[in-house]
Design a protein around this motif. Structure first.
Motif, PDB file in Angstrom:
ATOM      1  N   PRO B 224       0.818  -1.228   0.000  1.00  0.00           N
ATOM      2  CA  PRO B 224       0.000   0.000   0.000  1.00  0.00           C
ATOM      3  C   PRO B 224       0.848   1.274   0.000  1.00  0.00           C
ATOM      4  CG  PRO B 224      -0.804  -1.557   1.638  1.00  0.00           C
ATOM      5  CD  PRO B 224       0.489  -2.102   1.134  1.00  0.00           C
ATOM      6  N   MET B 225       1.985   1.222   0.727  1.00  0.00           N
ATOM      7  CA  MET B 225       2.843   2.406   0.771  1.00  0.00           C
ATOM      8  C   MET B 225       3.503   2.661  -0.589  1.00  0.00           C
ATOM      9  SD  MET B 225       3.007   3.693   3.966  1.00  0.00           S
ATOM     10  CE  MET B 225       4.580   4.510   4.124  1.00  0.00           C
ATOM     11  N   LEU B 226       3.640   1.600  -1.382  1.00  0.00           N
ATOM     12  CA  LEU B 226       4.351   1.729  -2.662  1.00  0.00           C
ATOM     13  C   LEU B 226       3.415   2.066  -3.823  1.00  0.00           C
ATOM     14  CD1 LEU B 226       6.850  -1.265  -2.423  1.00  0.00           C
ATOM     15  CD2 LEU B 226       7.363   1.162  -2.148  1.00  0.00           C
ATOM     16  N   ARG B 227       2.121   2.250  -3.507  1.00  0.00           N
ATOM     17  CA  ARG B 227       1.169   2.477  -4.592  1.00  0.00           C
ATOM     18  C   ARG B 227       1.535   3.673  -5.492  1.00  0.00           C
ATOM     19  NH1 ARG B 227      -4.362   1.757  -2.140  1.00  0.00           N
ATOM     20  NH2 ARG B 227      -3.684  -0.379  -1.737  1.00  0.00           N
ATOM     21  N   PRO B 228       1.941   4.815  -4.920  1.00  0.00           N
ATOM     22  CA  PRO B 228       2.323   5.936  -5.800  1.00  0.00           C
ATOM     23  C   PRO B 228       3.496   5.596  -6.712  1.00  0.00           C
ATOM     24  CG  PRO B 228       2.423   6.586  -3.484  1.00  0.00           C
ATOM     25  CD  PRO B 228       1.992   5.168  -3.505  1.00  0.00           C
ATOM     26  N   ILE B 229       4.416   4.742  -6.231  1.00  0.00           N
ATOM     27  CA  ILE B 229       5.555   4.327  -7.069  1.00  0.00           C
ATOM     28  C   ILE B 229       5.051   3.506  -8.240  1.00  0.00           C
ATOM     29  CG2 ILE B 229       7.758   3.105  -7.111  1.00  0.00           C
ATOM     30  CD1 ILE B 229       8.110   5.146  -5.094  1.00  0.00           C
ATOM     31  N   THR B 230       4.113   2.597  -7.946  1.00  0.00           N
ATOM     32  CA  THR B 230       3.561   1.775  -9.014  1.00  0.00           C
ATOM     33  C   THR B 230       2.926   2.657 -10.082  1.00  0.00           C
ATOM     34  OG1 THR B 230       3.148   0.030  -7.411  1.00  0.00           O
ATOM     35  CG2 THR B 230       2.023  -0.165  -9.520  1.00  0.00           C
ATOM     36  N   LEU B 231       2.211   3.687  -9.631  1.00  0.00           N
ATOM     37  CA  LEU B 231       1.592   4.605 -10.593  1.00  0.00           C
ATOM     38  C   LEU B 231       2.661   5.287 -11.446  1.00  0.00           C
ATOM     39  CD1 LEU B 231      -1.079   5.837 -11.557  1.00  0.00           C
ATOM     40  CD2 LEU B 231      -0.689   7.708  -9.960  1.00  0.00           C
ATOM     41  N   SER B 232       3.712   5.807 -10.791  1.00  0.00           N
ATOM     42  CA  SER B 232       4.801   6.459 -11.535  1.00  0.00           C
ATOM     43  C   SER B 232       5.434   5.501 -12.537  1.00  0.00           C
ATOM     44  CB  SER B 232       5.902   6.935 -10.583  1.00  0.00           C
ATOM     45  OG  SER B 232       5.487   8.068  -9.899  1.00  0.00           O
ATOM     46  N   ALA B 233       5.690   4.281 -12.088  1.00  0.00           N
ATOM     47  CA  ALA B 233       6.321   3.294 -12.965  1.00  0.00           C
ATOM     48  C   ALA B 233       5.429   3.000 -14.156  1.00  0.00           C
ATOM     49  CB  ALA B 233       6.619   2.013 -12.185  1.00  0.00           C
ATOM     50  N   MET B 234       4.119   2.895 -13.903  1.00  0.00           N
ATOM     51  CA  MET B 234       3.197   2.613 -14.999  1.00  0.00           C
ATOM     52  C   MET B 234       3.183   3.755 -16.009  1.00  0.00           C
ATOM     53  SD  MET B 234       0.054   0.802 -12.981  1.00  0.00           S
ATOM     54  CE  MET B 234      -1.001   0.509 -14.377  1.00  0.00           C
ATOM     55  N   ILE B 235       3.274   4.984 -15.507  1.00  0.00           N
ATOM     56  CA  ILE B 235       3.288   6.143 -16.403  1.00  0.00           C
ATOM     57  C   ILE B 235       4.574   6.144 -17.232  1.00  0.00           C
ATOM     58  CG2 ILE B 235       3.340   8.672 -16.505  1.00  0.00           C
ATOM     59  CD1 ILE B 235       0.661   7.723 -15.594  1.00  0.00           C
ATOM     60  N   VAL B 236       5.696   5.964 -16.559  1.00  0.00           N
ATOM     61  CA  VAL B 236       6.993   6.026 -17.256  1.00  0.00           C
ATOM     62  C   VAL B 236       7.104   4.906 -18.297  1.00  0.00           C
ATOM     63  CG1 VAL B 236       9.478   5.769 -16.971  1.00  0.00           C
ATOM     64  CG2 VAL B 236       8.201   7.172 -15.370  1.00  0.00           C
ATOM     65  N   ILE B 237       6.846   3.674 -17.866  1.00  0.00           N
ATOM     66  CA  ILE B 237       6.985   2.536 -18.784  1.00  0.00           C
ATOM     67  C   ILE B 237       5.873   2.565 -19.834  1.00  0.00           C
ATOM     68  CG2 ILE B 237       7.069   0.006 -18.965  1.00  0.00           C
ATOM     69  CD1 ILE B 237       9.454   1.145 -17.512  1.00  0.00           C
ATOM     70  N   GLY B 238       4.670   2.899 -19.389  1.00  0.00           N
ATOM     71  CA  GLY B 238       3.527   2.893 -20.297  1.00  0.00           C
ATOM     72  C   GLY B 238       3.689   3.875 -21.442  1.00  0.00           C
ATOM     73  N   HIS B 239       4.092   5.092 -21.144  1.00  0.00           N
ATOM     74  CA  HIS B 239       4.180   6.069 -22.234  1.00  0.00           C
ATOM     75  C   HIS B 239       5.348   5.748 -23.156  1.00  0.00           C
ATOM     76  CE1 HIS B 239       7.512   8.497 -20.682  1.00  0.00           C
ATOM     77  NE2 HIS B 239       7.442   9.218 -21.780  1.00  0.00           N
ATOM     78  N   MET B 240       6.382   5.116 -22.577  1.00  0.00           N
ATOM     79  CA  MET B 240       7.514   4.688 -23.373  1.00  0.00           C
ATOM     80  C   MET B 240       7.089   3.571 -24.342  1.00  0.00           C
ATOM     81  SD  MET B 240      10.830   3.431 -21.483  1.00  0.00           S
ATOM     82  CE  MET B 240      12.045   4.667 -21.408  1.00  0.00           C
ATOM     83  N   SER B 241       6.285   2.679 -23.812  1.00  0.00           N
ATOM     84  CA  SER B 241       5.850   1.518 -24.578  1.00  0.00           C
ATOM     85  C   SER B 241       4.920   1.912 -25.726  1.00  0.00           C
ATOM     86  CB  SER B 241       5.151   0.571 -23.601  1.00  0.00           C
ATOM     87  OG  SER B 241       4.388  -0.349 -24.287  1.00  0.00           O
ATOM     88  N   LEU B 242       4.065   2.900 -25.497  1.00  0.00           N
ATOM     89  CA  LEU B 242       3.120   3.313 -26.536  1.00  0.00           C
ATOM     90  C   LEU B 242       3.840   3.898 -27.740  1.00  0.00           C
ATOM     91  CD1 LEU B 242       0.311   4.983 -24.370  1.00  0.00           C
ATOM     92  CD2 LEU B 242       0.242   2.768 -25.515  1.00  0.00           C
ATOM     93  N   LYS B 243       5.045   4.429 -27.524  1.00  0.00           N
ATOM     94  CA  LYS B 243       5.748   5.028 -28.662  1.00  0.00           C
ATOM     95  C   LYS B 243       7.024   4.278 -29.030  1.00  0.00           C
ATOM     96  CE  LYS B 243       7.401   8.672 -25.580  1.00  0.00           C
ATOM     97  NZ  LYS B 243       7.125  10.003 -25.050  1.00  0.00           N
TER      98      LYS B 243
END
Lengths: 276, 307
Positions: B224-243
């Motif tokens: 639960p404490m790491l949830r914001p990190i997971t969000l950041s990681a998803m944003i960083v990896i996700g936007h990289m992956s889309l392009k």
């Protein structure tokens, strides 16, 4: 955090780490062992074996073919990195210490430029460089990296300067320092760690960049090393030892930075991922 | 004028040049690309004539009817899902082991992170060779050769040249996901490690005093404490992956039947090989919309939270 770890779980952890080590080192092993093989030994059946003797043929050939591109990468990366770091520092100062109305919205507008797929600006960008007569040149790539680097360097310096107490800058302005003086005399001297992180980040990113490099420079003699490396594979029969030596040469500058300044490299990574 | 006002004014003027540059090079250029994407510029001569004919959404319609572009979208979806899952699972897993502070853990941390310093082009080149299938069974290459040496010939397959698929998921994406995960998982690990180290020690100790087991500690406190990190990681990896472009371009290209094709690769071909500027621009704008759908809510929420 100190969690008690008993001996069996300790062994299990080491086994897991060892297994992952194989995964992360594997490409490195293949690259190194292949690049030091002589031509006649690079048959496919030898792929996983170490070279029988160290040969520099692959490196010689790779240097002969990629040398000029390696130079291009330095010509491009060094000025682009320095200029974008300076711009980022000035912007970061303004956004953290001289906050104005709507500065958050302005910051968000700047930051958006960091995430866009560069494909969505590529065609107008090329037309722009054609119009001003810079298309296909290294200065065009420098300009490109400086402009599209503004968001990330601004973000990193803003975060860095926000850690520095406002009182420090305010005290100097009470003493009669101009805004320019409080930047150059107070903030700049304590910015060195910030600069190190930003410069490493930008150096690595610009060095490794491919899309702008391949679309803005079409003349092989003007291309950075990333483009030249891909073209190496496209030429005639693939000489794998040359190819792998080329990959190593292309990776070496950023690897050296990472090995020597790893601590700052990690800080840059984290700064690049945490927003706001 | 008060000092505060003077400062704010200076701040605005300092930012102005950067804002102007990005206004042109980001926002205005995006507008120009949108304009091209709704034009008839689908050959070099139509561009040269300069005659701009507005064709509305025709290029977009053509794209969504185009089987290759449909494949691209499915590939993007599956690549993103598996790339994200790979990086996040490996990231959490490795960060938790490194966080135990075993002897030499900083060595492993540096080792897992080093691919991040390397270009996707290099990653693609090297993994492209490792996963080169060769002619099986006569002359296997790369991993297939290794499998042969180990006697596991039944595990040999065509890797990124395979045209097999499960539903819309092309199996040829698996080696590409492995290469991408190799490169980026260390980054995600570093993010989680920073997150783990920010959890107050008292919290862990208190839970341990209350008799929490390691697993409970992980799921009830750390995750639960790491949830914001997971969000950041998803944003960083996700936007990289889309392009994603350079990795694919260097490793596999579009592959047989476009099994490893991505919008960025298709865009590049349409723009620079076929001179179909309007179609290429439409692909670019679709990519932008996909990224914006992820990024804008994120930027919005993080700035709202700040005020």
């Amino acid at each position: 955090m100190a969690e008690k770890t008993n001996k069996t779980s300790l062994t299990i952890y080491y086994i897991i780490l060892a297994l992952f080590t194989i995964f992360y080192v594997l490409p490195f092993y293949v690259t190194l062992s292949t690049s030091f093989k002589p031509f006649e030994e690079v048959s496919i059946s030898n792929m996983w074996k170490l070279p029988s003797k160290l040969s520099f043929e692959g490196f010689k050939e790779a240097f002969a073919r990629l040398g000029p591109n390696l130079k291009n990468s330095f010509y491009l990366t060094i000025p682009a990195t320095l200029i974008s770091a300076i711009i980022g520092s000035i912007n970061g100062f303004a956004l953290s210490k001289l906050r104005f109305k709507y500065s958050n919205i302005v910051f968000a507008l700047i930051l958006f430029g960091m995430f866009i797929p560069y494909q969505s600006v590529l065609f107008p960008l090329i037309q722009f460089f054609q119009a001003i007569g810079l298309y296909g040149t290294i200065p065009a790539l420098i300009i490109t990296h400086v402009i599209y680097g503004i968001p990330i360097t601004t973000l990193m310096f803003k975060n860095y300067y926000e850690e520095i107490p406002n009182e420090l800058v305010e005290a100097s302005s009470v003493d009669g320092a101009s805004i320019w003086q409080s930047y150059t005399k107070i903030l700049l001297p304590i910015s060195i760690p910030g600069f190190v992180v930003v410069i490493i980040w930008q150096f690595t990113n610009i060095w490794n960049e491919f899309l702008f490099a391949v679309t803005i420079t079409s003349d092989p003699t003007k291309q950075p090393i990333t483009v030249a490396l891909v073209n190496l594979a496209g030429s005639q029969v693939v000489q794998w030892n040359v190819q792998m030596a080329g990959a190593l040469i292309a990776a070496l500058p950023t690897l050296i930075v990472y090995i020597i300044l790893g601590r700052y490299f990690v800080r840059g990574l984290l700064a690049g991922s945490v927003k706001g | 004028m008060s000092v505060q006002k003077k400062k704010a004014r200076a701040g605005f003027f300092i930012i102005l040049p950067s804002l102007a540059f990005l206004g042109i090079f980001v926002y205005y250029f995006i507008f120009l690309t949108i304009r091209t994407s709704t034009s008839n510029w689908n050959s070099f001569s139509s561009l040269l004539s300069g005659e701009y004919e507005f064709v509305g959404m025709r290029n977009y319609q053509r794209l969504f009817m185009d089987p290759r572009f449909q494949t691209d979208l499915w590939n993007t979806l599956f690549f993103t899902l598996f790339f994200l899952a790979g990086c996040i699972i490996l990231g959490i897993f490795l960060a938790n082991i490194i966080d135990k502070k075993l002897k030499g853990s900083s060595f492993f941390q540096n080792l897992f992170l080093f691919p991040m310093a390397i270009s996707f082009v290099v990653t693609g080149t090297v993994w492209g060779w490792i996963f080169a299938p060769g002619n099986i069974p006569t002359s296997p290459q790369g991993i297939n050769l290794l499998l042969e040496n180990l006697g596991w010939t039944n595990l040999q397959w065509m890797w990124y040249t395979s045209t097999q698929s499960i539903g819309k998921f092309n199996l040829a994406l698996i080696p590409v996901v492995i290469a991408a995960t190799w490169q980026m998982s260390g980054y995600v690990m570093a993010m989680y490690l920073a997150g783990l180290r920010a959890i107050p020690e008292e919290m862990i100790e208190a839970a341990q005093v209350d008799g929490a087991t390691g697993t409970q500690l992980f799921w009830r406190i750390k995750m639960p404490m790491l949830r914001p990190i997971t969000l950041s990681a998803m944003i960083v990896i996700g936007h990289m992956s889309l392009k994603i472009f350079d990795l694919i371009y260097a490793m596999t290209g579009s592959g047989p039947n476009n099994v490893t094709d991505m919008p960025a690769v298709y865009m590049f071909e349409q723009m620079f090989r076929s001179n179909r500027y309007a179609i290429a621009s439409a692909i670019a704008i679709i990519m932008l919309v996909m990224v914006a759908a992820v990024i804008i809510p994120y930027l919005y929420s993080s700035f709202r939270g700040e005020r």
